[in-house]
Design an enzyme around this catalytic site. Structure first.
Site, PDB file in Angstrom:
ATOM      1  N   ALA A 120       3.321  -7.587  -8.678  1.00  0.00           N
ATOM      2  CA  ALA A 120       2.373  -8.178  -9.622  1.00  0.00           C
ATOM      3  C   ALA A 120       1.757  -7.100 -10.502  1.00  0.00           C
ATOM      4  O   ALA A 120       1.842  -5.905 -10.208  1.00  0.00           O
ATOM      5  CB  ALA A 120       1.288  -8.930  -8.860  1.00  0.00           C
ATOM      6  N   LYS A 150      11.803  -5.928  -9.547  1.00  0.00           N
ATOM      7  CA  LYS A 150      11.373  -6.640 -10.743  1.00  0.00           C
ATOM      8  C   LYS A 150       9.864  -6.530 -10.819  1.00  0.00           C
ATOM      9  O   LYS A 150       9.125  -7.204 -10.102  1.00  0.00           O
ATOM     10  CB  LYS A 150      11.777  -8.114 -10.734  1.00  0.00           C
ATOM     11  CG  LYS A 150      11.647  -8.755 -12.126  1.00  0.00           C
ATOM     12  CD  LYS A 150      11.342 -10.229 -12.100  1.00  0.00           C
ATOM     13  CE  LYS A 150       9.897 -10.558 -12.012  1.00  0.00           C
ATOM     14  NZ  LYS A 150       9.060 -10.147 -13.192  1.00  0.00           N
ATOM     15  N   GLY A 195      13.451 -12.993 -11.992  1.00  0.00           N
ATOM     16  CA  GLY A 195      13.157 -12.996 -10.562  1.00  0.00           C
ATOM     17  C   GLY A 195      13.967 -14.042  -9.817  1.00  0.00           C
ATOM     18  O   GLY A 195      14.371 -13.825  -8.659  1.00  0.00           O
ATOM     19  N   SER A 202       0.991 -15.085  -6.759  1.00  0.00           N
ATOM     20  CA  SER A 202       0.185 -16.272  -6.474  1.00  0.00           C
ATOM     21  C   SER A 202       0.802 -17.093  -5.350  1.00  0.00           C
ATOM     22  O   SER A 202       1.990 -16.963  -5.025  1.00  0.00           O
ATOM     23  CB  SER A 202       0.071 -17.133  -7.727  1.00  0.00           C
ATOM     24  OG  SER A 202       1.338 -17.702  -8.048  1.00  0.00           O
ATOM     25  N   GLY A 205       4.692 -17.872  -4.506  1.00  0.00           N
ATOM     26  CA  GLY A 205       5.195 -17.580  -3.175  1.00  0.00           C
ATOM     27  C   GLY A 205       5.891 -18.759  -2.525  1.00  0.00           C
ATOM     28  O   GLY A 205       6.901 -18.597  -1.827  1.00  0.00           O
ATOM     29  N   GLU A 216       3.240 -11.648   0.057  1.00  0.00           N
ATOM     30  CA  GLU A 216       1.847 -11.204  -0.057  1.00  0.00           C
ATOM     31  C   GLU A 216       1.227 -12.006  -1.207  1.00  0.00           C
ATOM     32  O   GLU A 216       1.405 -11.669  -2.381  1.00  0.00           O
ATOM     33  CB  GLU A 216       1.777  -9.700  -0.348  1.00  0.00           C
ATOM     34  CG  GLU A 216       2.337  -8.826   0.764  1.00  0.00           C
ATOM     35  CD  GLU A 216       1.461  -8.790   1.998  1.00  0.00           C
ATOM     36  OE1 GLU A 216       0.388  -9.434   1.990  1.00  0.00           O
ATOM     37  OE2 GLU A 216       1.846  -8.134   2.970  1.00  0.00           O
ATOM     38  N   CYS A 273      -5.940  -8.670  -5.003  1.00  0.00           N
ATOM     39  CA  CYS A 273      -5.762  -9.768  -4.053  1.00  0.00           C
ATOM     40  C   CYS A 273      -6.819  -9.691  -2.960  1.00  0.00           C
ATOM     41  O   CYS A 273      -7.119 -10.695  -2.306  1.00  0.00           O
ATOM     42  CB  CYS A 273      -4.363  -9.753  -3.461  1.00  0.00           C
ATOM     43  SG  CYS A 273      -3.873  -8.156  -2.781  1.00  0.00           S
ATOM     44  N   THR A 274      -7.416  -8.503  -2.758  1.00  0.00           N
ATOM     45  CA  THR A 274      -8.473  -8.341  -1.756  1.00  0.00           C
ATOM     46  C   THR A 274      -9.874  -8.365  -2.369  1.00  0.00           C
ATOM     47  O   THR A 274     -10.854  -8.044  -1.689  1.00  0.00           O
ATOM     48  CB  THR A 274      -8.285  -7.014  -0.999  1.00  0.00           C
ATOM     49  OG1 THR A 274      -8.233  -5.937  -1.944  1.00  0.00           O
ATOM     50  CG2 THR A 274      -7.027  -7.027  -0.152  1.00  0.00           C
ATOM     51  N   ALA A 312      -7.768  -1.117   1.376  1.00  0.00           N
ATOM     52  CA  ALA A 312      -6.981  -0.928   2.593  1.00  0.00           C
ATOM     53  C   ALA A 312      -6.316   0.449   2.610  1.00  0.00           C
ATOM     54  O   ALA A 312      -5.951   0.987   1.575  1.00  0.00           O
ATOM     55  CB  ALA A 312      -5.919  -2.019   2.700  1.00  0.00           C
TER      56      ALA A 312
END
Length: 513
Positions: free
Chosen positions: A162, A187, A227, A244, A248, A265, A299-300, A463
């Site tokens: 992403a 990709k 993709g 997203s 996913g 993820e 994302c976190t 993280a």
């Protein structure tokens, strides 16, 4: 500012800025449509990339297949040596690559440099791991037999990344995949394609200098249609996809239909719980960075702040004061806390979310808004916002990739806050702020957070590569980076060896001739 020196930065990274892909070579393509990369920092065109056509894709797959036949036979510690060289080169190029990440994606320069540091860290981790790809030995029930298990390379690993982490997430996958003996096809997001080209230039040069095939690391460019070529391809053993939840689910279904492996993820709707025993100072710092870091496009990122009623007004007023101190502007200026959103589409999504939270009964205590005027010409700069809301609001239940923080109140015991935190479909990152040992342990217990990441007295983002990264529920269940995440990139094989002159069968079965 970098906008005046971007060509020098690209030159250091050996990235061509006009029609990259028109030259020859497996990783350079000229048959697709153009993808223009505009910086959200100032709205200027950085460069143009040519997307991958179906014919180009066939060449990439063939190159990867041929490279795998060679790479899988290279001893793992020697594969680790290539990753070590890659990590060392990243150290040399940390500044220009960090600048490109910041300029093309819009995150602060410190975060851009931090992302490159993550790449370096995972390379170090992978180098050590290259000598520890261990299996197990087991006792056989049959005399004169030995049993053990070992791990072998999968083959081709497809990586879909992403825009928000345009280089780090790729490196989490490739560093581990390479030492496992796999080859990779990447990709990258069409919103930050030059970052992928810069990374490819670095590793391609190392492979060439060590007489290794270029197909060990390949890139393809384009939108979701490119993709789809990977996700439907039986020749790609594993698809690692970051994005997203909607994306996913499509990837998971397509890969599952061909019985391939997927590592997902996906979205996060991350919460920090602030209990009566919390240290308010570190709580506010963790919440503010989690909410506005990368302009809320991690994302976190912290989306929800669940505060006990006894601390609610204090936290609310302190947050409002803290947000007044935030500086928004060019992310390459280290005096600024927050840069732009990735593009005007993200700005529209941000505006819609603010409108919806009010329509659904929320109250904007920090209103937000789109910034304009000098320094904001790209139209991608927004103010971070805070809304008092309820956990059940539709907009709160969904992830908005923008700096919007929902302030939620809980009453009673910690169990009520944990129920609120877990009451969303996503399960990526979570945190509790408390100095109460019992509360901390409950939060980390089987009756606590249902997320893949659960922190105590730190925020939801940031993280480290030593631990496995990923989430549960509709976050996808994937694990990348540290711990034993390497196993997803390999296939397990159980071996039994008979070193006698007899052939006893398992379970005591008799079969005499």
């Amino acid at each position: 500012m970098l906008s005046t020196n971007i060509n020098k930065t690209l030159e250091k990274l050996e990235v061509k800025t006009i029609n990259f892909g028109t030259s020859t070579g497996v990783n350079s393509f000229g048959n697709g449509t153009n993808i223009d990369s505009y910086s959200p920092v100032d709205g200027k065109l950085i460069g143009t990339v040519v997307s991958t056509s179906k014919e180009d894709y066939k060449k990439v797959i063939e190159a990867a297949q041929n490279a795998f036949k060679i790479w899988r036979l290279v001893p793992a510690p020697q594969r680790g040596e290539i990753v070590r060289l890659f990590g060392n080169k990243l150290r040399e190029l940390k500044q220009p690559l960090g600048e490109l990440v910041s300029y093309e994606m819009g995150k602060s320069l410190q975060e851009g440099l931090g992302e490159v540091q993550e790449m370096i860290d995972i390379c170090d981790f992978a180098v050590g791991l290259s000598r520890q790809l261990h299996g197990l030995t087991m006792h056989s029930e049959r005399p004169g037999h030995r049993m053990y298990e070992q791990y072998h390379p999968l083959g081709i690993v497809g990586i879909i990344s992403a825009f928000n982490f345009p280089v780090a997430v790729w490196s989490w996958n490739t560093a581990l995949a390479w030492i496992s003996g796999d080859v990779c096809i990447w990709k990258a997001s069409e919103k930050a394609p030059l970052c992928s080209i810069a990374c490819q230039q670095i590793i391609a040069k190392i492979l060439k200098e060590n007489n290794l095939p270029e197909g060990i690391s390949c890139i393809i460019n384009g939108d979701y249609k490119v993709g789809e070529l990977m996700t439907a391809d039986k020749r790609i053993s594993l698809i690692s996809a970051t994005g997203s939840i909607k994306m996913g689910k499509i990837v998971a279904k397509t890969v599952a239909e061909r019985l391939g492996k997927s590592l997902l993820e996906l979205g996060g709707n991350n919460a920090i719980i602030i209990t009566p025993d919390a240290d308010i100072k570190i709580s506010i710092i963790g919440a503010v960075f989690g909410a506005v870091g990368t302009a809320g496009q991690r994302c976190t990122s912290t989306r929800r702040l669940i505060v006990h009623e006894s601390k609610y007004d204090l936290v609310k007023n302190t947050l409002i004061d803290a947000y007044k101190q935030l500086r928004i502007g060019n992310p390459l200026d280290e005096n600024n806390h927050m840069g732009p959103l990735i593009d005007k589409g993200a700005v529209k999504m941000y505006q819609n979310a603010l409108q919806k939270v009010v329509e659904q009964g929320g109250n904007l205590i920090v209103e937000g808004g789109v910034l304009s005027g000098k320094g904001y010409e790209s139209g991608c700069y927004v103010k971070p916002a805070i809304a008092e809301a309820e956990n059940h609001f539709e907009i709160v239940q969904n992830e908005t990739f923008a700096p919007i923080l929902y302030l939620l109140k809980y009453t009673g015991g910690l169990e009520n806050a944990i129920e609120m935190q877990n009451g969303v479909v996503q399960g990526l990152s979570s945190a509790i702020m408390t100095n109460n040992l019992r509360e901390a342990e409950l939060f980390l217990s089987q009756a606590g957070s249902d997320c893949g990441i659960a922190n105590v007295n730190i925020g939801t983002s940031g993280a480290e590569i030593g631990g496995a990264f990923g989430g549960e529920k509709e976050t996808g269940g994937g694990r990348e980076s540290g711990s034993d995440a390497w196993k997803i990139y390999m296939r397990r094989q159980t071996n039994t060896i008979n070193y006698t002159t007899k052939l006893p069968l398992a379970q005591g079965i008799k079969f005499d001739l």
